[in-house]
Enzyme design. Sequence first.
Site, PDB file in Angstrom:
ATOM      1  N   SER A   1       1.002  -1.203   0.092  1.00 42.74           N
ATOM      2  CA  SER A   1      -0.058  -0.006  -0.030  1.00 42.74           C
ATOM      3  C   SER A   1       0.956   1.106   0.027  1.00 42.74           C
ATOM      4  O   SER A   1       1.999   1.260   0.554  1.00 42.74           O
ATOM      5  CB  SER A   1      -0.969  -0.027   1.225  1.00 42.74           C
ATOM      6  OG  SER A   1      -0.379   0.696   2.306  1.00 42.74           O
ATOM      7  N   LYS A   2       0.333   2.100  -0.659  1.00 44.51           N
ATOM      8  CA  LYS A   2       1.014   3.468  -0.661  1.00 44.51           C
ATOM      9  C   LYS A   2       1.583   3.963   0.772  1.00 44.51           C
ATOM     10  O   LYS A   2       2.445   4.374   0.838  1.00 44.51           O
ATOM     11  CB  LYS A   2       0.114   4.442  -1.301  1.00 44.51           C
ATOM     12  CG  LYS A   2       0.091   4.707  -2.786  1.00 44.51           C
ATOM     13  CD  LYS A   2      -0.757   6.141  -3.051  1.00 44.51           C
ATOM     14  CE  LYS A   2      -1.816   6.042  -3.314  1.00 44.51           C
ATOM     15  NZ  LYS A   2      -2.615   6.744  -4.519  1.00 44.51           N
ATOM     16  N   ARG A   3       0.476   3.939   1.709  1.00 43.23           N
ATOM     17  CA  ARG A   3       0.752   4.565   3.035  1.00 43.23           C
ATOM     18  C   ARG A   3       1.864   3.687   3.759  1.00 43.23           C
ATOM     19  O   ARG A   3       2.957   4.204   4.198  1.00 43.23           O
ATOM     20  CB  ARG A   3      -0.315   4.256   3.932  1.00 43.23           C
ATOM     21  CG  ARG A   3      -1.150   5.501   4.008  1.00 43.23           C
ATOM     22  CD  ARG A   3      -2.460   5.250   4.585  1.00 43.23           C
ATOM     23  NE  ARG A   3      -3.230   4.285   4.268  1.00 43.23           N
ATOM     24  CZ  ARG A   3      -3.178   2.985   5.252  1.00 43.23           C
ATOM     25  NH1 ARG A   3      -2.473   2.855   6.440  1.00 43.23           N
ATOM     26  NH2 ARG A   3      -3.798   1.756   4.740  1.00 43.23           N
ATOM     27  N   ARG A   4       2.094   2.402   3.487  1.00 39.37           N
ATOM     28  CA  ARG A   4       3.010   1.492   4.290  1.00 39.37           C
ATOM     29  C   ARG A   4       4.356   1.238   3.581  1.00 39.37           C
ATOM     30  O   ARG A   4       5.386   0.957   4.250  1.00 39.37           O
ATOM     31  CB  ARG A   4       2.320   0.077   4.551  1.00 39.37           C
ATOM     32  CG  ARG A   4       1.353   0.074   5.659  1.00 39.37           C
ATOM     33  CD  ARG A   4       1.143  -1.648   6.067  1.00 39.37           C
ATOM     34  NE  ARG A   4       0.628  -2.284   4.822  1.00 39.37           N
ATOM     35  CZ  ARG A   4      -0.778  -2.449   4.456  1.00 39.37           C
ATOM     36  NH1 ARG A   4      -1.517  -2.020   5.756  1.00 39.37           N
ATOM     37  NH2 ARG A   4      -1.149  -3.046   3.656  1.00 39.37           N
TER      38      ARG A   4
END
Length: 460
Positions: A237-240
């Site tokens: 994911s983009k966030r992680r």
Amino acid sequence: MNAPRYRFAPSPTGFFHVGGARTALFNWALARQSGGTFVLRIEDTDEARNRPEWTQGIIDSLAWIGISADDPHFEGPLFQSEFFDAHLDAARRLHESGHAYYCEMTPDEIQARAAAEGTTGYGGWSRDLGLGPGAGRVLRFRVPAGTTVVHDLVRGEVEFDNATIEDFVLVRGNGTPVFILANVVDDMSMRITHVVRAEEHLPNTPKQQMIWEALGEQPPIWAHVPVLVNEQRKKLSKRRDKVALEQYREEGYLADAMVNYLMTLGWSPGDTEIQPWSAMEPVFRLEDVNKSPAFFDLKKLAAFNGDYIRMLSADELAAACEPWLPAEWDRAPFRQMVPYIQERLKTLAEAPAAVDFLYVHDPAVDQESWDKAFAPDYALALLRDVIGAYETCTWDHGTLKAAMEDLMTRYDVKLGKASAATRVAVTGRSVGPPLFEALEVLGRDESLRRMRDAVTRAES
Ligand code: GLU
């Protein structure tokens, strides 16, 4: 049979995801090996999230991994937003043929009715009202009873019970087509024969297959390639996670290494994983793609990159490092050092730090390395002797090493210990490129100056 037509259909809503790059490469291999076409379609209908620079980012990233708009197999980019009329025309036909109907229930009304009936979701309540188009009315697909079987080249036959699929929306209340419809209509008008895309779209597929059939067309061949997961087995994911292909490029991953590594995510190119594109392209087969999630392993990627860095000639590696080198650095000593740093580099971006001792007058000294190097009681005397030997010997790494070995025997220590003070004096650190080669490139005067300064500092 006509030549197959594949497509890659990214949405320009952010940096180019490594998973997208992998999907693109699979499609590219298939299109080229079959003499077919790779259509790049930019799905730019989400106006709130689209930005033109993301579209350019996709095109640049594809070119970087070898998917070039100049290749005869490449078609596009085509922009979904330009086919708006075709999407609405298909919606109209679906309505006229009775495969779709208008519904004016608001989300609140739907929720209330579902709660009252003890169900969830939309229960097809407007199916037989015979409503025409109108402001705020959505167009819904009339999902037939029965089952939908998706033949998927990766996943086999996937069966969906139509009872689990509600009458989904095709056109929103504001008159804009939804992704599911636009995507099918474009595939249809672009005569796409194979839809190879990420697994996350599998739940859309029965719906899309129903639309194909309702419009009287033969659905494409489907293939859903496995999701990429991180070390914790969570979907990237983009966030992680670091998912932007651009970022890997900026950090000095080689395109060839990246391409090779991406191809191994869900597929194996054979006995050895390190293979050039030219060897993988003709043998890639969807039938050999794995169903299980593919681990995007950063360590393995770095190891691939290191392998590809070592496959370059010294001149090629020096040229590849160019974008990371400060403009003011004299290239000659760098080029001399390249063969000596090549062995350990994992990324091109690491190159400047591996050679920066050549370019600074007084390299910053790592205090811990210094303390350790000068702690032994022999250290200072040995360094003075090294200086003495280095004042007159021939200045090449073989001789410099031999002179150090001679002293190491006299002081009865190993080579690493004997040269520790010299290394920290010259480079400021206890680890770095091979020392004698580094001295050779740095030159006698500058090496001795740094060593003498270190003696002065150690004495004070
Ligand atoms: N625009 C969709 C996405 O980026 C593509 C879906 C598809 O390949 O059909 O996820």
